[in-house]
Design an enzyme around this catalytic site. Structure first.
Site, PDB file in Angstrom:
ATOM      1  N   TYR A  73      79.128 -69.555  79.669  1.00  0.00           N
ATOM      2  CA  TYR A  73      78.612 -70.765  79.030  1.00  0.00           C
ATOM      3  C   TYR A  73      77.895 -70.458  77.712  1.00  0.00           C
ATOM      4  O   TYR A  73      77.791 -71.317  76.849  1.00  0.00           O
ATOM      5  CB  TYR A  73      77.617 -71.489  79.957  1.00  0.00           C
ATOM      6  CG  TYR A  73      78.269 -72.432  80.946  1.00  0.00           C
ATOM      7  CD1 TYR A  73      79.231 -71.970  81.837  1.00  0.00           C
ATOM      8  CD2 TYR A  73      77.914 -73.766  80.990  1.00  0.00           C
ATOM      9  CE1 TYR A  73      79.816 -72.823  82.748  1.00  0.00           C
ATOM     10  CE2 TYR A  73      78.495 -74.629  81.897  1.00  0.00           C
ATOM     11  CZ  TYR A  73      79.446 -74.160  82.771  1.00  0.00           C
ATOM     12  OH  TYR A  73      80.017 -75.015  83.671  1.00  0.00           O
ATOM     13  N   ASP A  89      80.754 -77.670  93.241  1.00  0.00           N
ATOM     14  CA  ASP A  89      81.500 -78.926  93.397  1.00  0.00           C
ATOM     15  C   ASP A  89      82.275 -78.884  94.707  1.00  0.00           C
ATOM     16  O   ASP A  89      82.343 -79.860  95.449  1.00  0.00           O
ATOM     17  CB  ASP A  89      82.485 -79.136  92.232  1.00  0.00           C
ATOM     18  CG  ASP A  89      81.900 -80.023  91.137  1.00  0.00           C
ATOM     19  OD1 ASP A  89      80.658 -80.071  91.021  1.00  0.00           O
ATOM     20  OD2 ASP A  89      82.680 -80.653  90.403  1.00  0.00           O
ATOM     21  N   LYS A  93      83.898 -61.533  90.451  1.00  0.00           N
ATOM     22  CA  LYS A  93      85.335 -61.251  90.316  1.00  0.00           C
ATOM     23  C   LYS A  93      85.432 -59.790  89.874  1.00  0.00           C
ATOM     24  O   LYS A  93      85.990 -59.456  88.825  1.00  0.00           O
ATOM     25  CB  LYS A  93      85.955 -62.227  89.296  1.00  0.00           C
ATOM     26  CG  LYS A  93      87.459 -62.145  89.173  1.00  0.00           C
ATOM     27  CD  LYS A  93      88.215 -62.649  90.399  1.00  0.00           C
ATOM     28  CE  LYS A  93      89.714 -62.388  90.236  1.00  0.00           C
ATOM     29  NZ  LYS A  93      90.497 -62.690  91.456  1.00  0.00           N
ATOM     30  N   ASP A 113      79.331 -73.149  89.019  1.00  0.00           N
ATOM     31  CA  ASP A 113      79.703 -74.524  88.683  1.00  0.00           C
ATOM     32  C   ASP A 113      80.852 -74.970  89.581  1.00  0.00           C
ATOM     33  O   ASP A 113      80.844 -76.059  90.157  1.00  0.00           O
ATOM     34  CB  ASP A 113      80.119 -74.582  87.206  1.00  0.00           C
ATOM     35  CG  ASP A 113      80.543 -75.970  86.787  1.00  0.00           C
ATOM     36  OD1 ASP A 113      79.859 -76.930  87.163  1.00  0.00           O
ATOM     37  OD2 ASP A 113      81.574 -76.087  86.095  1.00  0.00           O
ATOM     38  N   ASP A 120      87.663 -66.101  94.217  1.00  0.00           N
ATOM     39  CA  ASP A 120      88.841 -66.814  94.734  1.00  0.00           C
ATOM     40  C   ASP A 120      88.797 -66.877  96.262  1.00  0.00           C
ATOM     41  O   ASP A 120      89.065 -67.914  96.876  1.00  0.00           O
ATOM     42  CB  ASP A 120      90.150 -66.202  94.217  1.00  0.00           C
ATOM     43  CG  ASP A 120      90.198 -64.691  94.321  1.00  0.00           C
ATOM     44  OD1 ASP A 120      89.160 -64.063  94.626  1.00  0.00           O
ATOM     45  OD2 ASP A 120      91.282 -64.119  94.097  1.00  0.00           O
TER      46      ASP A 120
HETATM   47  C1  IPM Z   1      76.996 -79.163  86.275  1.00  0.00           C
HETATM   48  C2  IPM Z   1      77.895 -79.814  85.259  1.00  0.00           C
HETATM   49  C3  IPM Z   1      77.593 -79.228  83.889  1.00  0.00           C
HETATM   50  C4  IPM Z   1      77.942 -77.747  83.926  1.00  0.00           C
HETATM   51  C5  IPM Z   1      78.282 -79.931  82.699  1.00  0.00           C
HETATM   52  C6  IPM Z   1      77.969 -81.414  82.667  1.00  0.00           C
HETATM   53  C7  IPM Z   1      77.956 -79.276  81.398  1.00  0.00           C
HETATM   54  O1  IPM Z   1      79.222 -79.666  85.615  1.00  0.00           O
HETATM   55  O2  IPM Z   1      75.771 -79.216  86.105  1.00  0.00           O
HETATM   56  O3  IPM Z   1      77.520 -78.615  87.243  1.00  0.00           O
HETATM   57  O4  IPM Z   1      79.107 -77.388  83.742  1.00  0.00           O
HETATM   58  O5  IPM Z   1      77.038 -76.956  84.147  1.00  0.00           O
HETATM   59 MG    MG Z   2      79.525 -78.858  87.524  1.00  0.00          MG
END
Ligand code: IPM
Ligand code: MG
Length: 363
Positions: free
Chosen positions: A142, A252, A192, A248, A224
């Site tokens: 990032y 999710d 990784k 990240d 993975d």
């Molecule tokens: C998160 C989001 C952010 C990230 C985006 C909105 C920049 O996906 O906080 O997980 O990628 O960190």
């Molecule tokens: Mg995210």
């Protein structure tokens, strides 16, 4: 009686709807326990771009540094999605993380017993799941340099750099081991290392830090494979540490263990005082959800749980944090559901759900 200064950044989409409910929760806590919270509001993300031409102003970053904590809604939406644009809502969020040095992002994932049926996974797979993901937040791909877009021999190309230094890995590893020690004493480190040098350094440093935490079991898992294990045997994990981008992605995925992203809070933390508290930014992981923005149907519970994390990690108010978490828990047990969990077209409004939690808190 304690006073706390909170910078409130509702942002875009459903951010403002859920953030205003989070503030009501803090006010209710203040009344019940005798604390006062001073809220300063400012713009971040797409709304800041519309108003000021940038995703966050320097004055906002300065105010953030002076606050006890930042309550953050969400940023982004189709209006600002043009990939060619030089200003993007997400820049506001990334600037806050980086400028405030909020290097550790805590994302707890614990399916609520009465919502086990809401997940797409089988109930027996979800039994006993209680994971704390700690995502490194201010380095990795990032923020690594070089980062650029250019034209070489008439062809467009772009570079991002996955960078880690040992200091950045060591502090995440230490935090991971410390928190694992207070829980089930199992730490999973995600990397990784079979391909990336930055991951081999990551693994090496994590193993070095392990020497100080021999009572905690360490497992290194390739990212993975981790995505597979997370849905195959999620209850085998306790604390999980990972670099910025892997974290990240896997958070999710992990959020789906709970049935809805509308339930998951996150805390972004940096340096801590001796009592363990420190400046932090608290943000639901659901994002701006433009498809339901403005309709008053967003789930406010993730934001309530953010407010609880804020009380715990930035105000050192554990009892108050637990009171709010218990109120959320009790409300879920009553069977009340917003649309994300009730199915589209049904469910109570954001305000009704929030009021039910406040009634639990004050009742
Ligand atoms: C998160 C989001 C952010 C990230 C985006 C909105 C920049 O996906 O906080 O997980 O990628 O960190
Ligand atoms: Mg995210």
């Amino acid at each position: 009686m304690a006073n706390f200064d909170i910078l409130v950044l509702p942002g875009d989409g459903i951010g403002p709807e859920v953030t205003s409910e989070g503030l009501r929760a803090l006010e209710a806590i203040g009344r019940r326990f005798g604390h006062s919270f001073r809220f300063e509001h400012d713009l971040v993300g797409g709304c800041a771009i519309d108003a000021h031409g940038c995703a966050i102003r320097d004055s906002t970053l300065r105010a953030a540094k002076e606050a006890h904590a930042i309550l953050f809604g969400a940023v982004g939406g189709p209006k600002w999605d043009d990939p060619g644009a030089s200003v993007r809502p997400e820049q506001g969020l990334l600037a806050l993380r980086s400028d405030l040095d909020l290097w550790a992002n805590l994302r707890p994932v614990q399916p609520h017993p009465s919502l086990i049926g809401a997940s797409t996974l089988k109930p027996e797979v979800l039994e006993g799941v209680d994971i704390l993901v700690i995502r490194e937040l201010t380095s990795g791909i990032y923020f690594g340099k070089p980062r650029e877009r250019r034209v070489v021999d008439g062809r467009r190309e772009a570079i991002d750099t996955m960078y880690y230094n040992e200091h950045e890995v060591r502090r995440i590893a230490r935090l991971g081991f410390e928190l694992a020690r207070e829980r089930k004493k199992r730490l999973t480190s995600v990397d990784k290392a079979n391909v990336l040098d930055s991951s081999r350094l990551w693994r090496e440093v994590v193993q070095e830090v392990h020497a100080d935490f021999q009572d905690v079991e360490l497992q290194n898992v390739l990212v993975d494979a981790m995505t597979m294990h997370l849905i195959r045997r999620p209850n085998s994990f306790d604390v999980v540490i990972s670099g910025n981008m892997f974290g990240d992605i896997i958070t999710d995925e992990a959020s789906m263990l709970t049935g809805s992203m509308g339930l998951l809070p996150s805390a972004s933390l940096g340096a801590r005082r001796p009592d363990g508290s420190g400046l932090g930014m608290y943000e639901p992981i659901h994002g701006s959800a433009p498809d339901i923005a403005g309709r008053g149907i967003a789930n406010p519970l993730a934001m309530f749980l953010c407010a609880a994390l804020l009380l715990r990690h930035s105000c050192n108010l554990e009892k108050e944090a637990q009171a709010l978490e218990s109120a959320v828990d009790a409300t879920i047990r009553t069977g009340l559901r917003t649309a994300d969990l009730a199915g589209s077209g049904s469910g109570v409004s954001t305000r009704e759900m929030a009021q039910a939690v406040l009634d639990q808190l004050e009742g």
